[in-house]
Scaffold this motif. Structure first.
Motif, mmCIF file in Angstrom:
data_model
loop_
_atom_site.group_PDB
_atom_site.id
_atom_site.type_symbol
_atom_site.label_atom_id
_atom_site.label_comp_id
_atom_site.label_asym_id
_atom_site.label_seq_id
_atom_site.Cartn_x
_atom_site.Cartn_y
_atom_site.Cartn_z
ATOM 1 N N ASN A 60 0.824 -1.208 0.000
ATOM 2 C CA ASN A 60 0.000 0.000 0.000
ATOM 3 C C ASN A 60 0.860 1.260 0.000
ATOM 4 O O ASN A 60 0.552 2.226 -0.704
ATOM 5 C CB ASN A 60 -0.953 0.001 1.196
ATOM 6 C CG ASN A 60 -2.064 -1.020 1.050
ATOM 7 O OD1 ASN A 60 -2.444 -1.393 -0.056
ATOM 8 N ND2 ASN A 60 -2.572 -1.497 2.163
ATOM 9 N N GLY A 61 1.945 1.257 0.760
ATOM 10 C CA GLY A 61 2.835 2.411 0.798
ATOM 11 C C GLY A 61 3.496 2.684 -0.533
ATOM 12 O O GLY A 61 3.554 3.830 -0.990
ATOM 13 N N VAL A 62 3.988 1.634 -1.177
ATOM 14 C CA VAL A 62 4.678 1.796 -2.465
ATOM 15 C C VAL A 62 3.708 2.256 -3.543
ATOM 16 O O VAL A 62 4.032 3.149 -4.335
ATOM 17 C CB VAL A 62 5.393 0.482 -2.872
ATOM 18 C CG1 VAL A 62 5.869 0.525 -4.302
ATOM 19 C CG2 VAL A 62 6.561 0.209 -1.931
ATOM 20 N N VAL A 63 2.521 1.683 -3.566
ATOM 21 C CA VAL A 63 1.520 2.076 -4.574
ATOM 22 C C VAL A 63 1.129 3.541 -4.388
ATOM 23 O O VAL A 63 0.974 4.281 -5.362
ATOM 24 C CB VAL A 63 0.286 1.155 -4.502
ATOM 25 C CG1 VAL A 63 -0.866 1.692 -5.329
ATOM 26 C CG2 VAL A 63 0.656 -0.249 -4.958
ATOM 27 N N GLU A 64 1.005 3.976 -3.138
ATOM 28 C CA GLU A 64 0.666 5.371 -2.860
ATOM 29 C C GLU A 64 1.832 6.311 -3.189
ATOM 30 O O GLU A 64 1.635 7.432 -3.628
ATOM 31 C CB GLU A 64 0.293 5.520 -1.387
ATOM 32 C CG GLU A 64 -0.228 6.876 -1.017
ATOM 33 C CD GLU A 64 -0.644 6.923 0.440
ATOM 34 O OE1 GLU A 64 -0.145 7.831 1.135
ATOM 35 O OE2 GLU A 64 -1.452 6.088 0.862
ATOM 36 N N HIS A 65 3.053 5.821 -3.023
ATOM 37 C CA HIS A 65 4.251 6.650 -3.196
ATOM 38 C C HIS A 65 4.642 6.852 -4.667
ATOM 39 O O HIS A 65 5.136 7.912 -5.028
ATOM 40 C CB HIS A 65 5.421 6.010 -2.448
ATOM 41 C CG HIS A 65 6.676 6.811 -2.482
ATOM 42 N ND1 HIS A 65 6.863 7.907 -1.666
ATOM 43 C CD2 HIS A 65 7.788 6.710 -3.237
ATOM 44 C CE1 HIS A 65 8.046 8.429 -1.915
ATOM 45 N NE2 HIS A 65 8.630 7.727 -2.865
#
Length: 176
Positions: A60-65
Motif C-alpha cells: 500500500n505504501g509503495v503504490v501510494e508513493h
C-alpha cells in the motif's frame, strides 16, 4: 536506471511473448490473496520472506508513493501489468536473489519490466523508509540488540558472522 527500454530495434525479430497479464494477476490473487487462498500464511512467509500483513503495508505504501505501480493502459488500450505483478516480481528477485527473468511464468512479466519494477520499488522503499530503517544503529539500538541477543542465548552477537543467517545450499556438507 538501466538505460532506455522499449521499442523495436532495427534488424531484430520481434519476439514479444503473449504473457496474459490479466490471467497472471488473477492467478496471483487466487493463490495468495483471495479468500480462501491456495497458500496459507506459512507459505506466504517462506516465499516472500515476510508476513502477509507486512507485505500489505509495504504494498500500500509503495503504490501510494509511486504512480508507476498503478495499472495503466498502453497506447493500444490494453491493460499492462498489475501492481501486484510489479511488486511481487520485485520482491521475488530480492527474496530469492536470482535473475529477474526466473519468475516470468509466475508473475507473467518480462525481464525488463521486472527489472524496472525492482528499480522503482527499491527507490520507493529508500524514499519512504530510509530515514527510519536504513540508517546506522544508534547506541540505544545497539543496547537493545545486545539485550535481545543475550536473552536468546547469543551474548555479543553484534559483529559475529556466526550469528548471521547464511544460505548453505551450495556449501559442502562438512562446512554446515
Amino acid at each position: 536506471s538501466s538505460g532506455t527500454r522499449g521499442g523495436s530495434v532495427y534488424g531484430r525479430a520481434d519476439i514479444r511473448k503473449m504473457r496474459d497479464h490479466k490471467g497472471g494477476t488473477a492467478r496471483l490473487l487466487k493463490v495468495y490473496f483471495n479468500t480462501p487462498c491456495t497458500y496459507g500464511p506459512e507459505d506466504f512467509q517462506r516465499r516472500f520472506r515476510m508476513s502477509k500483513n507486512m507485505f500489505i503495508r509495504i504494498f500500500n505504501g509503495v503504490v501510494e508513493h509511486d504512480y508507476y505501480f498503478v495499472r495503466k493502459r498502453n497506447s493500444a488500450g490494453t491493460l499492462g501489468c498489475s501492481l501486484y505483478q510489479k511488486i511481487i516480481g520485485a520482491l521475488r528477485v530480492i527474496a530469492y536473489g536470482i535473475a529477474p527473468d526466473a519468475f516470468d511464468e509466475v508473475v507473467r512479466m518480462g525481464e525488463s519490466t521486472i527489472t524496472l519494477s525492482l528499480e522503482r520499488f527499491c527507490v520507493a522503499i529508500i524514499e519512504m523508509y530510509g530515514e527510519e530503517y536504513l540508517r546506522a544503529p544508534t547506541q540505544s539500538d545497539v543496547n537493545k540488540l545486545k539485550r535481545l541477543g543475550a536473552k536468546r542465548g547469543f551474548p555479543g552477537m553484534l559483529g559475529s558472522l556466526g550469528c548471521m543467517h547464511w544460505e548453505w545450499k551450495n556449501c559442502p556438507t562438512a562446512w554446515h
